[in-house]
Design an enzyme around this catalytic site. Structure first.
Site, PDB file in Angstrom:
ATOM      1  N   THR A  11       0.851  -1.190   0.000  1.00  0.00           N
ATOM      2  CA  THR A  11       0.000   0.000   0.000  1.00  0.00           C
ATOM      3  C   THR A  11       0.892   1.247   0.000  1.00  0.00           C
ATOM      4  O   THR A  11       2.049   1.178   0.418  1.00  0.00           O
ATOM      5  CB  THR A  11      -0.951   0.003   1.212  1.00  0.00           C
ATOM      6  OG1 THR A  11      -0.172  -0.085   2.410  1.00  0.00           O
ATOM      7  CG2 THR A  11      -1.931  -1.159   1.149  1.00  0.00           C
ATOM      8  N   THR A  68       1.373   4.336   1.654  1.00  0.00           N
ATOM      9  CA  THR A  68       2.087   4.829   2.837  1.00  0.00           C
ATOM     10  C   THR A  68       2.978   3.751   3.425  1.00  0.00           C
ATOM     11  O   THR A  68       4.109   4.021   3.828  1.00  0.00           O
ATOM     12  CB  THR A  68       1.091   5.341   3.901  1.00  0.00           C
ATOM     13  OG1 THR A  68       0.339   6.412   3.345  1.00  0.00           O
ATOM     14  CG2 THR A  68       1.816   5.834   5.146  1.00  0.00           C
ATOM     15  N   CYS A  69       2.490   2.532   3.462  1.00  0.00           N
ATOM     16  CA  CYS A  69       3.259   1.435   4.060  1.00  0.00           C
ATOM     17  C   CYS A  69       4.519   1.139   3.261  1.00  0.00           C
ATOM     18  O   CYS A  69       5.566   0.828   3.830  1.00  0.00           O
ATOM     19  CB  CYS A  69       2.387   0.188   4.180  1.00  0.00           C
ATOM     20  SG  CYS A  69       0.905   0.466   5.170  1.00  0.00           S
ATOM     21  N   SER A  70       4.445   1.231   1.941  1.00  0.00           N
ATOM     22  CA  SER A  70       5.602   0.955   1.085  1.00  0.00           C
ATOM     23  C   SER A  70       6.561   2.142   0.983  1.00  0.00           C
ATOM     24  O   SER A  70       7.758   1.955   0.817  1.00  0.00           O
ATOM     25  CB  SER A  70       5.148   0.570  -0.324  1.00  0.00           C
ATOM     26  OG  SER A  70       4.558  -0.709  -0.314  1.00  0.00           O
TER      27      SER A  70
END
Length: 171
Positions: A52, A54-56
């Protein structure tokens, strides 16, 4: 919801292993949380989903970049949890160069997320039940700190916040 002082739930996560080791076959392997956390200090963070934005771009890279600092602060392992399967978590870890720095653990059925009460219901968006975004420090399976994000936020579960907490507990 899980809180400081509680033990981690006795569930089994899955981890994709790229290279077989003694007692660990290639492919998805079970990781019993109680056994894996015993006698260790763990920086654990969870994300709603692998790959995703923000997560990546921010979340996982922050922990990968600061892995040596976490070790210096007394953290034995860093765990990344997500409600994905072990193959997806393994691929995401490879893409983010997390091998040897962050354990990419799959909570495929959201068993850990449900047991901790840290779920995010995205069924209305076609994504099902996910994990909330949070971080915690755990020692010997017991929660020492807990940082839970509000919906759509990325303010307290980042690597800098948890690293500062790890350093304060060490000193």
């Amino acid at each position: 919801m899980i809180k400081v002082g509680d033990k981690l739930p006795a569930v089994t996560l899955m981890e994709y292993i790229d290279t077989p080791t003694e007692g660990c076959s290639l492919g998805p392997n079970p990781v019993p949380v109680e056994q894996a956390a015993a006698g260790k200090t763990i920086a654990l963070f969870a994300v709603p989903g692998a790959f995703t934005p923000t997560c990546s771009a921010k979340h996982l890279p922050g922990y990968v970049e600061k892995a040596a600092e976490f070790k210096a602060a007394g953290v034995d392992e860093i765990w990344c949890l997500s409600v994905n399967d072990a193959f997806v978590m393994g691929a995401w870890g490879r893409e983010q160069n997390a091998q040897g720095k962050v354990r990419m653990l799959a909570d495929g059925d959201a068993e850990f997320a449900k047991a901790t009460g840290l779920t995010l219901d995205l069924t209305g968006k076609g994504l099902g039940l996910r994990s909330n975004r949070y971080s915690m420090l755990v020692r010997d399976g017991k929660v020492l700190t807990l940082n839970v994000e509000g919906p759509g936020k990325f303010e307290v579960s980042d690597a800098d916040t948890l690293l500062a907490q790890a350093k304060s507990l060490k000193g």
